[in-house]
Write a protein that holds these residues in place. Structure first.
Motif, PDB file in Angstrom:
ATOM      1  N   GLY A 135     -28.921 152.374  32.292  1.00 36.26           N
ATOM      2  CA  GLY A 135     -27.669 152.234  31.674  1.00 36.26           C
ATOM      3  C   GLY A 135     -26.944 151.018  32.424  1.00 36.26           C
ATOM      4  N   GLY A 136     -27.577 150.216  33.150  1.00 37.11           N
ATOM      5  CA  GLY A 136     -26.904 149.246  33.898  1.00 37.11           C
ATOM      6  C   GLY A 136     -26.276 149.385  35.088  1.00 37.11           C
ATOM      7  N   TYR A 137     -26.358 150.520  36.023  1.00 41.60           N
ATOM      8  CA  TYR A 137     -25.832 151.075  37.065  1.00 41.60           C
ATOM      9  C   TYR A 137     -26.742 150.471  38.316  1.00 41.60           C
ATOM     10  CZ  TYR A 137     -22.549 153.602  34.199  1.00 41.60           C
ATOM     11  OH  TYR A 137     -21.791 153.554  33.286  1.00 41.60           O
ATOM     12  N   PRO A 138     -26.286 149.879  39.368  1.00 51.26           N
ATOM     13  CA  PRO A 138     -27.013 149.728  40.751  1.00 51.26           C
ATOM     14  C   PRO A 138     -27.672 150.765  41.190  1.00 51.26           C
ATOM     15  CG  PRO A 138     -24.792 149.564  41.117  1.00 51.26           C
ATOM     16  CD  PRO A 138     -24.812 149.792  39.760  1.00 51.26           C
ATOM     17  N   PRO A 139     -28.990 150.523  41.777  1.00 49.56           N
ATOM     18  CA  PRO A 139     -29.666 151.788  42.325  1.00 49.56           C
ATOM     19  C   PRO A 139     -28.838 152.388  43.553  1.00 49.56           C
ATOM     20  CG  PRO A 139     -30.767 149.585  42.684  1.00 49.56           C
ATOM     21  CD  PRO A 139     -29.551 149.371  41.899  1.00 49.56           C
ATOM     22  N   GLU A 140     -28.198 151.607  44.248  1.00 47.38           N
ATOM     23  CA  GLU A 140     -27.412 151.860  45.280  1.00 47.38           C
ATOM     24  C   GLU A 140     -26.502 153.130  44.918  1.00 47.38           C
ATOM     25  OE1 GLU A 140     -28.548 147.747  46.016  1.00 47.38           O
ATOM     26  OE2 GLU A 140     -27.487 148.923  44.742  1.00 47.38           O
ATOM     27  N   LEU A 141     -25.965 152.820  43.801  1.00 54.60           N
ATOM     28  CA  LEU A 141     -24.831 153.985  43.401  1.00 54.60           C
ATOM     29  C   LEU A 141     -25.627 155.256  43.114  1.00 54.60           C
ATOM     30  CD1 LEU A 141     -22.171 154.440  42.286  1.00 54.60           C
ATOM     31  CD2 LEU A 141     -22.907 153.826  39.998  1.00 54.60           C
ATOM     32  N   GLY A 142     -26.746 155.383  42.612  1.00 50.42           N
ATOM     33  CA  GLY A 142     -27.545 156.459  42.418  1.00 50.42           C
ATOM     34  C   GLY A 142     -28.039 157.244  43.506  1.00 50.42           C
ATOM     35  N   LEU A 143     -28.331 156.559  44.382  1.00 47.35           N
ATOM     36  CA  LEU A 143     -28.955 157.131  45.549  1.00 47.35           C
ATOM     37  C   LEU A 143     -28.023 157.719  46.332  1.00 47.35           C
ATOM     38  CD1 LEU A 143     -31.707 154.330  46.570  1.00 47.35           C
ATOM     39  CD2 LEU A 143     -32.012 156.794  45.704  1.00 47.35           C
ATOM     40  N   ALA A 144     -26.721 157.037  46.598  1.00 43.84           N
ATOM     41  CA  ALA A 144     -25.514 157.572  47.345  1.00 43.84           C
ATOM     42  C   ALA A 144     -25.084 158.907  46.582  1.00 43.84           C
ATOM     43  CB  ALA A 144     -24.533 156.540  47.286  1.00 43.84           C
ATOM     44  N   MET A 145     -25.264 158.831  45.366  1.00 42.38           N
ATOM     45  CA  MET A 145     -24.638 160.081  44.524  1.00 42.38           C
ATOM     46  C   MET A 145     -25.608 161.298  44.630  1.00 42.38           C
ATOM     47  SD  MET A 145     -22.819 158.360  41.606  1.00 42.38           S
ATOM     48  CE  MET A 145     -21.821 160.004  40.971  1.00 42.38           C
ATOM     49  N   MET A 146     -26.892 161.201  45.350  1.00 43.75           N
ATOM     50  CA  MET A 146     -28.056 162.264  45.129  1.00 43.75           C
ATOM     51  C   MET A 146     -28.288 162.534  46.676  1.00 43.75           C
ATOM     52  SD  MET A 146     -30.413 161.381  42.283  1.00 43.75           S
ATOM     53  CE  MET A 146     -30.794 159.185  42.451  1.00 43.75           C
ATOM     54  N   ARG A 147     -28.367 161.451  47.522  1.00 38.89           N
ATOM     55  CA  ARG A 147     -28.844 161.681  49.025  1.00 38.89           C
ATOM     56  C   ARG A 147     -27.604 161.663  50.076  1.00 38.89           C
ATOM     57  NH1 ARG A 147     -34.491 158.735  49.550  1.00 38.89           N
ATOM     58  NH2 ARG A 147     -34.305 159.881  51.552  1.00 38.89           N
ATOM     59  N   PRO A 148     -27.029 162.708  50.546  1.00 36.33           N
ATOM     60  CA  PRO A 148     -26.128 162.774  51.409  1.00 36.33           C
ATOM     61  C   PRO A 148     -26.386 161.894  52.613  1.00 36.33           C
ATOM     62  CG  PRO A 148     -27.037 164.929  50.968  1.00 36.33           C
ATOM     63  CD  PRO A 148     -27.809 163.815  50.594  1.00 36.33           C
ATOM     64  N   GLU A 149     -27.416 161.285  53.168  1.00 33.04           N
ATOM     65  CA  GLU A 149     -27.652 160.265  54.281  1.00 33.04           C
ATOM     66  C   GLU A 149     -27.368 159.080  53.887  1.00 33.04           C
ATOM     67  OE1 GLU A 149     -31.605 160.530  52.516  1.00 33.04           O
ATOM     68  OE2 GLU A 149     -30.057 161.932  52.620  1.00 33.04           O
ATOM     69  N   LYS A 150     -27.111 158.810  52.416  1.00 31.38           N
ATOM     70  CA  LYS A 150     -27.025 157.197  52.126  1.00 31.38           C
ATOM     71  C   LYS A 150     -25.486 157.013  51.997  1.00 31.38           C
ATOM     72  CE  LYS A 150     -31.502 156.504  51.048  1.00 31.38           C
ATOM     73  NZ  LYS A 150     -32.128 155.445  51.854  1.00 31.38           N
ATOM     74  N   PHE A 151     -25.049 155.780  52.678  1.00 33.77           N
ATOM     75  CA  PHE A 151     -23.782 155.542  52.646  1.00 33.77           C
ATOM     76  C   PHE A 151     -23.465 154.777  51.190  1.00 33.77           C
ATOM     77  CE2 PHE A 151     -23.056 155.797  57.347  1.00 33.77           C
ATOM     78  CZ  PHE A 151     -23.437 156.873  57.397  1.00 33.77           C
ATOM     79  N   LEU A 152     -22.035 154.339  51.017  1.00 38.88           N
ATOM     80  CA  LEU A 152     -21.899 153.615  49.730  1.00 38.88           C
ATOM     81  C   LEU A 152     -20.549 153.095  50.013  1.00 38.88           C
ATOM     82  CD1 LEU A 152     -22.930 152.599  46.858  1.00 38.88           C
ATOM     83  CD2 LEU A 152     -21.529 154.596  45.957  1.00 38.88           C
ATOM     84  N   SER A 153     -20.720 151.480  49.871  1.00 37.71           N
ATOM     85  CA  SER A 153     -19.257 150.947  49.887  1.00 37.71           C
ATOM     86  C   SER A 153     -19.473 149.815  48.902  1.00 37.71           C
ATOM     87  CB  SER A 153     -19.194 150.255  51.461  1.00 37.71           C
ATOM     88  OG  SER A 153     -20.192 149.387  51.725  1.00 37.71           O
ATOM     89  N   VAL A 154     -18.474 148.893  48.538  1.00 41.50           N
ATOM     90  CA  VAL A 154     -18.396 148.191  47.518  1.00 41.50           C
ATOM     91  C   VAL A 154     -17.551 146.758  48.047  1.00 41.50           C
ATOM     92  CG1 VAL A 154     -16.500 149.092  46.254  1.00 41.50           C
ATOM     93  CG2 VAL A 154     -18.141 147.472  45.094  1.00 41.50           C
ATOM     94  N   SER A 155     -18.100 145.578  47.382  1.00 36.82           N
ATOM     95  CA  SER A 155     -17.276 144.391  48.078  1.00 36.82           C
ATOM     96  C   SER A 155     -17.127 143.644  46.501  1.00 36.82           C
ATOM     97  CB  SER A 155     -17.946 143.517  48.979  1.00 36.82           C
ATOM     98  OG  SER A 155     -17.839 144.117  50.003  1.00 36.82           O
ATOM     99  N   TRP A 156     -16.355 142.643  46.377  1.00 39.41           N
ATOM    100  CA  TRP A 156     -16.114 141.724  45.275  1.00 39.41           C
ATOM    101  C   TRP A 156     -16.711 140.511  45.328  1.00 39.41           C
ATOM    102  CZ3 TRP A 156     -13.056 145.768  46.279  1.00 39.41           C
ATOM    103  CH2 TRP A 156     -12.449 146.512  45.243  1.00 39.41           C
TER     104      TRP A 156
END
Length: 215
Positions: free
Chosen positions: A30-51
């Motif tokens: 669907g065009g979403y980055p892999p970091e996004l999906g992993l962070a939404m499935m695996r608790p140990e994964k962090f997630l942040s975003v920059s422009w």
């Protein structure tokens, strides 16, 4: 049910990687980055975003400009407003009218729902109507049987068959019921009508038009 983890941590690691990879494939498609999906499935994964100009750069850590998830216990999640702010959705719909507008239905008409014409009622009305029509077609059968052997009443017999034919054309369910109960379909009824027309032209009587009795 008690959860039992596999004793081999390597098997667990590979199994987890395989299934999260499969699930993440849908997001990437669907065009979403892999970091996004992993962070939404695996608790140990962090997630942040920059422009990066007008583009978003998602990071698997908490060093981005905006931190989405810095917990190693909970997975990342978004409320509707945050998802819209970060371009993860096309918009927010507060009601069905807003949703139809976002989906491109500019002239959507909700009168059916407001007038109690929901799907359940429509289907229920259809079933009631075809069953009534079937019952009337059975009455037409009785009329046909009564008149088919009388040369003077062939026209009445033909009209009775035409009513059965029209019922089958209007409701496919009626024809299906006739097939089950009496082994008769629309084509056979049409053939019987033609035979009665020929008998009427020749002036002959008789009931050899076909079978309409029950099995």
């Amino acid at each position: 049910m008690e959860f039992v983890q596999h004793p081999d941590p390597e098997v667990v690691r590979k199994f987890l990687a395989a299934w999260t990879g499969i699930a993440n494939g849908f997001l990437r498609r669907g065009g979403y980055p892999p970091e996004l999906g992993l962070a939404m499935m695996r608790p140990e994964k962090f997630l942040s975003v920059s422009w990066d100009g007008r583009k978003l750069a998602w990071r698997q850590d908490s060093s981005g400009t905006f931190v989405i998830d810095s917990s190693d216990i909970l997975v990342a999640n978004f409320d509707a407003k945050t998802a819209e702010d970060f371009g993860l959705c096309d918009g927010i719909a507060d009601n069905i009218e807003d949703l139809m507008f976002l989906l491109g239905y500019r002239e959507w008409d909700d009168s059916l729902g407001k007038n109690n014409q929901d799907g359940v009622k429509i289907v229920g009305d259809y079933i009631t109507e075809w069953r009534k029509t079937y019952a009337k077609s059975v009455e037409s059968l009785n009329e046909f049987e009564k008149n088919k052997s009388d040369p003077k009443k062939l026209n009445s017999a033909k009209q009775a068959l035409e009513k059965i034919r029209d019922s089958m054309k209007k409701f496919p369910a009626v024809e299906y019921r006739w097939k089950i109960d009496r082994g008769l379909d629309l084509n056979e009824v049409e053939t019987m009508i033609l035979k009665l027309k020929e008998q009427g032209k020749s002036g002959s009587g008789g009931g050899g038009t076909g079978r309409l009795g029950g099995r």
